[in-house]
Scaffold this motif. Structure first.
Motif, mmCIF file in Angstrom:
data_model
loop_
_atom_site.group_PDB
_atom_site.id
_atom_site.type_symbol
_atom_site.label_atom_id
_atom_site.label_comp_id
_atom_site.label_asym_id
_atom_site.label_seq_id
_atom_site.Cartn_x
_atom_site.Cartn_y
_atom_site.Cartn_z
ATOM 1 N N LEU A 15 9.739 0.699 3.954
ATOM 2 C CA LEU A 15 9.125 1.490 5.013
ATOM 3 C C LEU A 15 7.613 1.512 4.801
ATOM 4 O O LEU A 15 7.121 2.077 3.821
ATOM 5 N N TYR A 16 6.894 0.901 5.718
ATOM 6 C CA TYR A 16 5.433 0.868 5.657
ATOM 7 C C TYR A 16 4.898 2.146 6.299
ATOM 8 O O TYR A 16 5.032 2.342 7.513
ATOM 9 N N ALA A 17 4.322 3.027 5.478
ATOM 10 C CA ALA A 17 3.813 4.297 5.998
ATOM 11 C C ALA A 17 2.680 4.840 5.142
ATOM 12 O O ALA A 17 2.674 6.026 4.793
ATOM 13 N N PRO A 18 1.693 4.012 4.785
ATOM 14 C CA PRO A 18 0.602 4.531 3.948
ATOM 15 C C PRO A 18 -0.186 5.598 4.694
ATOM 16 O O PRO A 18 -0.475 5.464 5.889
ATOM 17 N N LYS A 19 -0.529 6.667 3.990
ATOM 18 C CA LYS A 19 -1.226 7.781 4.632
ATOM 19 C C LYS A 19 -2.588 7.367 5.184
ATOM 20 O O LYS A 19 -3.101 7.981 6.118
ATOM 21 N N ILE A 20 -3.168 6.321 4.616
ATOM 22 C CA ILE A 20 -4.508 5.910 5.028
ATOM 23 C C ILE A 20 -4.500 5.172 6.368
ATOM 24 O O ILE A 20 -5.551 4.994 6.991
ATOM 25 N N ASP A 21 -3.324 4.752 6.832
ATOM 26 C CA ASP A 21 -3.238 4.028 8.099
ATOM 27 C C ASP A 21 -3.284 5.037 9.249
ATOM 28 O O ASP A 21 -2.253 5.566 9.686
ATOM 29 N N GLY A 22 -4.466 5.302 9.751
ATOM 30 C CA GLY A 22 -4.647 6.293 10.806
ATOM 31 C C GLY A 22 -3.930 5.945 12.097
ATOM 32 O O GLY A 22 -3.609 6.837 12.892
ATOM 33 N N HIS A 23 -3.649 4.663 12.338
ATOM 34 C CA HIS A 23 -2.964 4.266 13.565
ATOM 35 C C HIS A 23 -1.508 4.704 13.576
ATOM 36 O O HIS A 23 -0.843 4.627 14.621
ATOM 37 N N LEU A 24 -1.013 5.167 12.427
ATOM 38 C CA LEU A 24 0.322 5.729 12.368
ATOM 39 C C LEU A 24 0.293 7.249 12.246
ATOM 40 O O LEU A 24 1.355 7.884 12.305
ATOM 41 N N ARG A 25 -0.900 7.828 12.096
ATOM 42 C CA ARG A 25 -0.983 9.261 11.800
ATOM 43 C C ARG A 25 -1.940 9.966 12.776
ATOM 44 O O ARG A 25 -1.631 10.091 13.947
ATOM 45 N N ARG A 26 -3.087 10.386 12.308
ATOM 46 C CA ARG A 26 -3.975 11.190 13.155
ATOM 47 C C ARG A 26 -4.497 10.421 14.365
ATOM 48 O O ARG A 26 -4.817 11.017 15.396
ATOM 49 N N ARG A 27 -4.604 9.102 14.275
ATOM 50 C CA ARG A 27 -5.075 8.273 15.393
ATOM 51 C C ARG A 27 -3.929 7.435 15.968
ATOM 52 O O ARG A 27 -4.134 6.304 16.418
ATOM 53 N N CYS B 216 9.491 -9.725 4.657
ATOM 54 C CA CYS B 216 10.683 -8.899 4.404
ATOM 55 C C CYS B 216 11.937 -9.629 4.866
ATOM 56 O O CYS B 216 12.945 -9.683 4.133
ATOM 57 N N ARG B 217 11.897 -10.187 6.062
ATOM 58 C CA ARG B 217 13.067 -10.905 6.571
ATOM 59 C C ARG B 217 13.419 -12.082 5.672
ATOM 60 O O ARG B 217 14.596 -12.333 5.389
ATOM 61 N N ASP B 218 12.408 -12.797 5.197
ATOM 62 C CA ASP B 218 12.659 -13.947 4.325
ATOM 63 C C ASP B 218 13.344 -13.542 3.024
ATOM 64 O O ASP B 218 14.103 -14.314 2.440
ATOM 65 N N ALA B 219 13.072 -12.298 2.576
ATOM 66 C CA ALA B 219 13.661 -11.797 1.333
ATOM 67 C C ALA B 219 14.976 -11.053 1.571
ATOM 68 O O ALA B 219 15.580 -10.547 0.623
ATOM 69 N N GLY B 220 15.398 -10.957 2.830
ATOM 70 C CA GLY B 220 16.621 -10.240 3.145
ATOM 71 C C GLY B 220 16.459 -8.735 3.067
ATOM 72 O O GLY B 220 17.418 -8.016 2.792
ATOM 73 N N VAL B 221 15.250 -8.254 3.348
ATOM 74 C CA VAL B 221 14.922 -6.828 3.244
ATOM 75 C C VAL B 221 14.626 -6.276 4.635
ATOM 76 O O VAL B 221 13.941 -6.925 5.435
ATOM 77 N N ARG B 222 15.144 -5.091 4.916
ATOM 78 C CA ARG B 222 14.893 -4.436 6.197
ATOM 79 C C ARG B 222 13.438 -3.986 6.263
ATOM 80 O O ARG B 222 12.970 -3.285 5.373
ATOM 81 N N PHE B 223 12.747 -4.357 7.329
ATOM 82 C CA PHE B 223 11.356 -3.944 7.515
ATOM 83 C C PHE B 223 11.307 -2.733 8.433
ATOM 84 O O PHE B 223 11.940 -2.706 9.495
ATOM 85 N N GLY B 224 10.558 -1.721 8.022
ATOM 86 C CA GLY B 224 10.409 -0.540 8.853
ATOM 87 C C GLY B 224 9.008 0.021 8.783
ATOM 88 O O GLY B 224 8.213 -0.297 7.890
ATOM 89 N N VAL B 225 8.700 0.893 9.722
ATOM 90 C CA VAL B 225 7.403 1.547 9.814
ATOM 91 C C VAL B 225 7.649 3.046 9.950
ATOM 92 O O VAL B 225 8.589 3.477 10.636
ATOM 93 N N GLY B 226 6.814 3.838 9.284
ATOM 94 C CA GLY B 226 6.887 5.285 9.412
ATOM 95 C C GLY B 226 5.782 5.786 10.324
ATOM 96 O O GLY B 226 4.600 5.724 9.975
ATOM 97 N N LEU B 227 6.149 6.265 11.498
ATOM 98 C CA LEU B 227 5.187 6.769 12.481
ATOM 99 C C LEU B 227 5.106 8.285 12.381
ATOM 100 O O LEU B 227 6.120 8.976 12.470
ATOM 101 N N SER B 228 3.897 8.806 12.196
ATOM 102 C CA SER B 228 3.672 10.249 12.124
ATOM 103 C C SER B 228 2.835 10.668 13.327
ATOM 104 O O SER B 228 1.602 10.759 13.237
ATOM 105 N N PRO B 229 3.458 10.928 14.470
ATOM 106 C CA PRO B 229 2.686 11.300 15.673
ATOM 107 C C PRO B 229 2.128 12.707 15.528
ATOM 108 O O PRO B 229 2.761 13.698 15.870
ATOM 109 N N TYR B 230 0.935 12.778 15.027
ATOM 110 C CA TYR B 230 0.338 14.030 14.558
ATOM 111 C C TYR B 230 0.365 15.126 15.618
ATOM 112 O O TYR B 230 -0.227 14.996 16.687
ATOM 113 N N GLU B 231 1.099 16.213 15.303
ATOM 114 C CA GLU B 231 1.181 17.415 16.131
ATOM 115 C C GLU B 231 1.593 17.120 17.572
ATOM 116 O O GLU B 231 1.249 17.861 18.495
#
Length: 355
Positions: A37-49, A69-84
């Motif tokens: 799950l890709y969800a780094p806090k610094i990625d503003g496009h998923l959080r405050r912006r 991820c697909r090549d390694a047989g791993v599920r790829f996901g994103v964590g979206l934090s739609p701020y407030e």
């Protein structure tokens, strides 16, 4: 029985590079880590912006990582934090959210996290508002799985002090309102749980009306206090018996991508070995696999300084000796230790407020 294991890149501060992410996926997939799950806090496009669309270059990099991820047989996901978002879920907000979902769908994501953590939560109608948002997203996302993170994702009262008193019966109302197919995250009795017990997890499952999707805050080491330490030791306090009480087990990794693989490997071993698990032996095996014998020995010999003492206790003389020792190795993990000694991973309180 080993549950579904995975990586949650959900920490504050300096993020991984795309190469580090892909290397981690390839290194840990053989050990059973099946989602990222890709969800780094610094990625503003998923959080405050979150309303702002991703630039083309970032979207292209995300797509490349999704393919790794697909090549390694791993599920790829994103964590979206739609701020407030739950404060005003009007037509304009829905249009912005639909546009962001379309961008994320273009990546071919399998998992979509909808995260309501790190936001003000003392609202009497919090649970039904969040249920409405998650269901709206689930109807429009192409992801196979939706994983929601509650605003109050732990029993720890620190969340009530920081974000306001949780509404009465919040977790029960959230669980009752959400479609049973939607996963719900939980970090345990504390934000950074020292241990998990099957009894605690069974109680939470009853409240949620589903088994919790575990967000385990080890070996993460962000924040002003934890960033002063490296988290390298093997997992403890995670008995294999708890696998029957959870739907999945994701670990929030440390800021050091290569060093994080050491504890990650021990978690897989702890589930595999059950009552036969020995955490010191597991650490040694994992360290040798990740670092090679000589660097693994150097790390083990300095664990008391790197993990326990930390930068606030290590003297200038000890720091110089550590730099000399790890500077002798041409290895990315040794370079992570050196960067940490130089303060490259330090995180201040202001970053917790702005990311």
């Amino acid at each position: 029985m080993t549950p579904e294991l995975g990586i949650i890149e959900g920490f504050f501060g300096r993020p991984y590079t795309w190469e580090e992410r892909a290397d981690m996926v390839r290194a840990l997939a053989p050990a059973g880590y099946g989602f990222y799950l890709y969800a780094p806090k610094i990625d503003g496009h998923l959080r405050r912006r979150w309303r702002e669309p991703y630039p083309d270059a970032t979207l292209e990099a995300l797509a490349g990582f999704a393919q790794a991820c697909r090549d390694a047989g791993v599920r790829f996901g994103v964590g979206l934090s739609p701020y407030e978002l739950f404060l005003n879920f009007d037509d304009a907000a829905k249009a912005d959210l639909a546009a962001k979902l379309a961008q994320l769908d273009s990546l071919g994501l399998v998992d979509l996290g909808v995260f309501f953590d790190d936001m003000k939560g003392a609202l009497p109608e919090l649970a039904p508002r969040q249920v409405e948002i998650v269901h709206w997203i689930a109807e429009r996302s192409a992801a196979d799985r939706i994983i929601a993170c509650p605003s109050y994702y732990t029993d720890d009262p620190v969340l009530d002090r920081v974000f306001g008193q949780r509404p009465a019966n919040y977790l029960e109302d959230l669980g009752a309102g959400l479609d049973p197919a939607i996963e719900l995250m939980w970090t345990g009795e504390e934000v950074c749980a020292r241990e998990f017990s099957p009894g605690h997890l069974a109680r939470v499952a009853e409240q949620m009306r589903r088994k919790p999707f575990l967000w385990d805050n080890y070996p993460v080491n962000d924040g002003p206090r934890m960033s002063r330490h490296l988290h390298l030791r093997a997992f403890t306090g995670r008995p294999a018996a708890m696998s029957a009480e959870i739907s999945a087990h994701g670990i929030n990794t440390a800021s050091q991508a290569v060093l994080s693989r050491i504890p990650a490997l021990t978690l897989a071993e702890s589930y595999r070995d059950g009552d036969r698990y020995q955490y010191v032996a597991a650490f040694r095996r994992a360290a040798r696999e990740v670092l090679g014998p000589d660097l693994a020995d150097a790390v083990e010999r300095t664990l008391l300084l790197l993990e326990d003492a930390g930068l606030d206790v290590i003297t200038a003389e000890q720091s110089e000796r550590l730099k000399a020792r790890f500077g002798a190795f041409d290895h990315p993990a040794a370079r992570e230790v050196l960067a940490w000694l130089d303060g490259a991973f330090a995180i201040g309180a202001e970053e917790l407020q702005t990311q």
